[in-house]
Design a protein around this motif. Structure first.
Motif, PDB file in Angstrom:
ATOM      1  N   SER A 111       0.827  -1.241  -0.073  1.00  0.00           N
ATOM      2  CA  SER A 111       0.045   0.119   0.132  1.00  0.00           C
ATOM      3  C   SER A 111       0.824   1.176  -0.093  1.00  0.00           C
ATOM      4  O   SER A 111       0.563   2.382  -0.364  1.00  0.00           O
ATOM      5  N   LYS A 112       2.219   1.308   0.329  1.00  0.00           N
ATOM      6  CA  LYS A 112       2.851   2.437   0.530  1.00  0.00           C
ATOM      7  C   LYS A 112       4.458   1.875   0.060  1.00  0.00           C
ATOM      8  O   LYS A 112       4.764   0.819   0.065  1.00  0.00           O
ATOM      9  N   THR A 113       5.247   3.008  -0.372  1.00  0.00           N
ATOM     10  CA  THR A 113       6.694   2.813  -0.501  1.00  0.00           C
ATOM     11  C   THR A 113       7.301   3.560   0.433  1.00  0.00           C
ATOM     12  O   THR A 113       7.208   4.650   0.837  1.00  0.00           O
ATOM     13  N   TYR A 114       8.507   3.088   0.805  1.00  0.00           N
ATOM     14  CA  TYR A 114       9.391   3.623   1.712  1.00  0.00           C
ATOM     15  C   TYR A 114      10.864   4.050   1.308  1.00  0.00           C
ATOM     16  O   TYR A 114      11.383   3.237   0.224  1.00  0.00           O
ATOM     17  N   ILE A 115      11.268   5.052   1.489  1.00  0.00           N
ATOM     18  CA  ILE A 115      12.763   5.405   1.383  1.00  0.00           C
ATOM     19  C   ILE A 115      13.483   5.869   2.885  1.00  0.00           C
ATOM     20  O   ILE A 115      12.801   6.657   3.468  1.00  0.00           O
ATOM     21  N   ALA A 116      14.631   5.130   2.905  1.00  0.00           N
ATOM     22  CA  ALA A 116      15.351   5.314   4.209  1.00  0.00           C
ATOM     23  C   ALA A 116      16.517   5.977   3.914  1.00  0.00           C
ATOM     24  O   ALA A 116      17.287   5.533   2.873  1.00  0.00           O
ATOM     25  N   SER A 130       5.393   7.033   0.689  1.00  0.00           N
ATOM     26  CA  SER A 130       4.428   7.906  -0.127  1.00  0.00           C
ATOM     27  C   SER A 130       3.139   6.713  -0.705  1.00  0.00           C
ATOM     28  O   SER A 130       3.760   5.642  -0.771  1.00  0.00           O
ATOM     29  N   THR A 131       2.207   6.911  -1.074  1.00  0.00           N
ATOM     30  CA  THR A 131       1.128   5.965  -1.552  1.00  0.00           C
ATOM     31  C   THR A 131       1.384   6.249  -3.053  1.00  0.00           C
ATOM     32  O   THR A 131       0.578   5.371  -3.634  1.00  0.00           O
ATOM     33  N   ASN A 132       1.920   6.836  -3.561  1.00  0.00           N
ATOM     34  CA  ASN A 132       1.922   7.432  -5.022  1.00  0.00           C
ATOM     35  C   ASN A 132       2.983   8.365  -5.221  1.00  0.00           C
ATOM     36  O   ASN A 132       3.262   9.539  -5.351  1.00  0.00           O
TER      37      ASN A 132
END
Length: 199
Positions: free
Chosen positions: A120-125, A138-140
């Motif tokens: 459902s979401k994307t992540y950046i660390a 972000s979802t988009n």
């Protein structure tokens, strides 16, 4: 740092350099082509590609070919303390900056990692010399206004943070620092990031 793109994007290799540029090498038709991007004026320390498909929910869309997307997108971290997202621009035939992630670091960004999950979401660390890890979500990811800082991990004492790496499932983050320790972090059901264990 160098990073291969997901296989469905083709044979792409991104190379981060202290000269402030990112080189993207593309092998097609038995020939290498080369795209050079001025990314961070003080030097590029890290690069990481977005997952295959590039959009949350892409796994569910795989069954419908009309809904599949293939976006060349990556994130960089630099000695200018910034974390930036880049996307292939077909009209300009190069990679252009989408945005610099908000509420960034106060010192060099040593590493960045785009989570491999397409749920459902994307992540950046990002790991920084300022002794914090920041996680954006972000979802988009194509909508620059949808990116927001989810959390800042600060429980590292005086350790400068060197590397971040997501598990293949995208739900556990490993962090290494100058104190010689590796810590694991996981998001709980309430959306908070919890310390899991020290290795």
């Amino acid at each position: 740092m160098v990073a291969w793109a997901p296989p469905d994007l083709g044979c792409l290799l991104a190379c981060a350099s202290s000269d402030g540029q990112v080189s993207v090498l593309d092998f097609a038709n038995n020939t290498w082509s080369h795209t050079l991007i001025s990314a961070h004026g003080m030097g590029v320390n890290a690069v990481s590609w977005s997952p295959s498909g590039g959009l949350p929910g892409a796994i569910a869309r795989k069954a419908d070919p009309s809904q599949q997307t293939t976006n060349r997108r990556f994130v960089t971290g630099g000695s200018d303390n910034e974390v930036k997202i880049w996307e292939w621009n077909q009209q300009q035939n190069t990679y252009t900056q989408m945005l610099s992630l908000p509420e960034g670091h106060s010192d060099w960004v040593r590493d960045v990692a785009w989570s491999p999950t397409l749920l459902s979401k994307t992540y950046i660390a990002s790991a920084s010399q300022d002794k914090t890890v920041k996680i954006w979500t972000s979802t988009n990811p194509t909508d620059i206004n949808s990116w927001q800082l989810a959390t800042t991990l600060k429980d590292f004492g005086d350790a400068v943070l060197w590397r971040v790496s997501w598990s293949l499932s995208g739900n556990v983050l490993a962090v290494s620092g100058s104190d010689g320790k590796v810590t694991l972090w996981k998001e709980n059901l309430k959306g908070c990031i919890l310390y899991v264990m020290e290795l």
